[in-house]
Each structure stands twice: as C-alpha cells, then as structure tokens.
Design a protein around this motif. Structure first.
Motif, PDB file in Angstrom:
ATOM      1  N   PRO A 180      44.384  31.264   9.403  1.00  0.00           N
ATOM      2  CA  PRO A 180      46.409  31.880  10.033  1.00  0.00           C
ATOM      3  C   PRO A 180      46.543  32.472  10.600  1.00  0.00           C
ATOM      4  O   PRO A 180      46.112  31.662  11.653  1.00  0.00           O
ATOM      5  CB  PRO A 180      45.114  33.533   8.991  1.00  0.00           C
ATOM      6  N   LEU A 181      47.892  32.666  10.495  1.00  0.00           N
ATOM      7  CA  LEU A 181      48.132  32.273  12.068  1.00  0.00           C
ATOM      8  C   LEU A 181      47.846  33.671  13.220  1.00  0.00           C
ATOM      9  O   LEU A 181      47.679  32.433  14.214  1.00  0.00           O
ATOM     10  CB  LEU A 181      50.012  33.421  11.640  1.00  0.00           C
ATOM     11  N   GLY A 182      47.158  34.384  12.872  1.00  0.00           N
ATOM     12  CA  GLY A 182      46.973  35.052  13.653  1.00  0.00           C
ATOM     13  C   GLY A 182      45.645  34.414  14.358  1.00  0.00           C
ATOM     14  O   GLY A 182      45.211  35.264  15.532  1.00  0.00           O
ATOM     15  N   ARG A 183      45.128  33.018  13.884  1.00  0.00           N
ATOM     16  CA  ARG A 183      43.423  32.422  14.833  1.00  0.00           C
ATOM     17  C   ARG A 183      44.367  30.981  14.972  1.00  0.00           C
ATOM     18  O   ARG A 183      43.446  30.211  15.719  1.00  0.00           O
ATOM     19  CB  ARG A 183      42.635  32.965  14.239  1.00  0.00           C
ATOM     20  N   ALA A 184      45.729  31.015  14.624  1.00  0.00           N
ATOM     21  CA  ALA A 184      46.148  29.988  15.766  1.00  0.00           C
ATOM     22  C   ALA A 184      46.583  29.438  16.624  1.00  0.00           C
ATOM     23  O   ALA A 184      48.232  29.866  16.839  1.00  0.00           O
ATOM     24  CB  ALA A 184      47.261  29.371  14.445  1.00  0.00           C
ATOM     25  N   VAL A 185      46.003  29.327  17.719  1.00  0.00           N
ATOM     26  CA  VAL A 185      46.358  29.030  18.336  1.00  0.00           C
ATOM     27  C   VAL A 185      47.371  28.318  19.395  1.00  0.00           C
ATOM     28  O   VAL A 185      46.824  27.298  19.272  1.00  0.00           O
ATOM     29  CB  VAL A 185      44.709  29.277  20.223  1.00  0.00           C
ATOM     30  N   GLY A 186      48.000  29.085  20.075  1.00  0.00           N
ATOM     31  CA  GLY A 186      49.116  28.021  21.013  1.00  0.00           C
ATOM     32  C   GLY A 186      50.063  27.556  19.122  1.00  0.00           C
ATOM     33  O   GLY A 186      51.098  26.690  20.337  1.00  0.00           O
ATOM     34  N   ARG A 187      50.304  28.495  18.423  1.00  0.00           N
ATOM     35  CA  ARG A 187      50.947  27.902  17.385  1.00  0.00           C
ATOM     36  C   ARG A 187      52.236  28.421  18.035  1.00  0.00           C
ATOM     37  O   ARG A 187      52.657  28.970  18.171  1.00  0.00           O
ATOM     38  CB  ARG A 187      50.510  28.082  16.436  1.00  0.00           C
ATOM     39  N   LYS A 188      52.931  27.496  18.059  1.00  0.00           N
ATOM     40  CA  LYS A 188      54.498  27.661  17.771  1.00  0.00           C
ATOM     41  C   LYS A 188      55.600  27.360  16.644  1.00  0.00           C
ATOM     42  O   LYS A 188      55.706  26.467  16.006  1.00  0.00           O
ATOM     43  CB  LYS A 188      55.714  26.721  18.821  1.00  0.00           C
ATOM     44  N   GLY A 189      56.185  28.486  16.541  1.00  0.00           N
ATOM     45  CA  GLY A 189      56.803  28.918  14.479  1.00  0.00           C
ATOM     46  C   GLY A 189      55.845  29.080  14.266  1.00  0.00           C
ATOM     47  O   GLY A 189      54.759  29.871  14.089  1.00  0.00           O
ATOM     48  N   GLY A 190      56.352  29.462  12.810  1.00  0.00           N
ATOM     49  CA  GLY A 190      55.217  30.190  11.639  1.00  0.00           C
ATOM     50  C   GLY A 190      54.402  29.535  11.094  1.00  0.00           C
ATOM     51  O   GLY A 190      53.901  28.128  11.352  1.00  0.00           O
ATOM     52  N   GLY A 191      53.990  29.727  10.017  1.00  0.00           N
ATOM     53  CA  GLY A 191      53.219  29.209   8.739  1.00  0.00           C
ATOM     54  C   GLY A 191      53.665  27.866   8.023  1.00  0.00           C
ATOM     55  O   GLY A 191      54.659  27.610   8.205  1.00  0.00           O
TER      56      GLY A 191
END
Length: 226
Positions: A134-145
C-alpha cells in the motif's frame, strides 16, 4: 512452487546520478552492505533456489562481487534487454517453470516476500502473482500507485498499491513477444486480459532505493525494526 529466482541487476542506475559513475546500482551500499546483498539475504532466508542475475552496466564488477555466491550471471550484450527481454534471455539458466523475480534497488522490512508469495501461489488460477505494498507503506515512492487489488486478488492498472519488484510468474508467454528488448508489462497485459494476473498485499514496509534520497530513507526504515 518455483525453484528459481531472477535478480534484475542490469540497469544503468541513471537516477542515482554520480553514485553509479564507477559502480553498478546493485553495489551501492545501504546500512553497510550492497543492495544486492540485501536481496540475496532474502533469498538465503527463503531456502534453496537456483539464482540468476542479469548484468549489463559494469557487468564485470557485479560478476566479481557475486563470484562464489551461487549466482549465475546472464550477461546482456551488446544492448540491455529491459525486464522482459532480460528474463527471456536468462531462461536457459532459470529453467522452464514459474520463477520468482526480484528487483535489486529496494529493501523491505517485514515478512520474507518470497515466502508470502510461495504460500499464496495458485498456478491453476494464476499466471503471475505480484507482491504490492500500500502507498502508505511505500517509503520513498514518488508518484501514485501502480495497481488496484480487488476482493478476489485480481489486479488492474492504477490504484493505491505499489509493485515491490517481487513476484512469481509463468514464463512461457515470453516466447510470443516479438521484441528483443521489452518490459514485463507486455507479458502482464496478456495475463490480465485472461484474468490471470493477481496481486498480494505486502504487510510490511518497502523502500525505493532507485534514487539517492532513498538510501537515507531505507536506513531509517531498517533501523525502525530494531
């Protein structure tokens, strides 16, 4: 259950800027060890697997680092082949059955991703099973899912889950793709059209280390597990 693992390690690492001027991205260190060693620790914890890494950019450095580590090298030359072409080129080393694949520019904190995938894999229903966080636990993610996972586990494009790079997939469809260099997205598209592309939510944390800021973020994430 798959008995082979593909480690994607051939890329140029251009998002890392000067950090990859003298080394391939999988040899950049996070928390005191190279990224590819974090990946191999997951494989070691899972159990015996036939392990293959593809190599293109600074392939000799990567091969030297992996020497004696029971990892076969699939060298891509003269051109890099992207994920789909790279996987297809490695099939003589991987075998013909379903395989695990793993990116080498991310780290995780939580249950072993390979074990979760193996426990959920159902080859009668699935051609691929992608581990997504889930996006909320995707550290360092830039952008959406990348995907939405429905109640039955099938996935569709866009949504609030990020593909972690870990998956199980059947490889026989690779033979039908005419391009030499291509993304695994082409294989997934065919599987999705047959309603055989599935996703599994990851209950832990995942960090993208494909960009320089991801190194400190990953180290903070890993320290939070102490």
């Amino acid at each position: 259950m798959p008995d082979a693992l593909m480690l994607f390690a051939a890329g140029f690492g251009t998002r890392m800027g000067p950090m990859t001027a003298d080394r391939p991205k999988p040899l950049i260190e996070v928390a005191g060890r190279p990224l590819i060693d974090h990946a191999l620790a997951i494989a070691d914890d899972f159990g015996p697997l036939r392990r293959v890494a593809n190599a293109h950019y600074r392939a000799d450095q990567l091969a030297a680092h992996l020497d004696g580590r029971h990892v076969a090298i699939s060298r891509e030359a003269p051109d890099i082949l992207d994920t789909g072409g790279g996987l297809r080129a490695a099939l003589p080393l991987l075998g013909t059955g379903p395989v695990f694949t793993m990116n080498t520019d991310a780290v995780v904190r939580g249950p072993n991703p390979l074990r979760l995938l193996a426990d959920a894999w159902d080859p009668d229903r699935m051609d691929a099973l992608l581990l997504c966080v889930p996006l909320g636990r995707a550290v360092g993610r830039k952008g959406g899912g990348d995907f939405t996972i429905d109640d039955g586990g099938k996935i569709s494009r866009s949504g609030d889950h990020v593909f972690t790079g870990f998956q199980i997939l059947k490889t026989d469809g690779l033979a039908d793709i005419p391009e030499r260099a291509f993304s695994l997205n082409l294989l997934w598209n065919g599987m999705a059209a047959k309603a055989r592309l599935f996703g599994l939510p990851y209950p832990g944390h995942w960090c993208d280390v494909g960009h320089p800021a991801g190194i400190a973020l990953a180290q903070d994430m890993l320290r939070a597990d102490v």
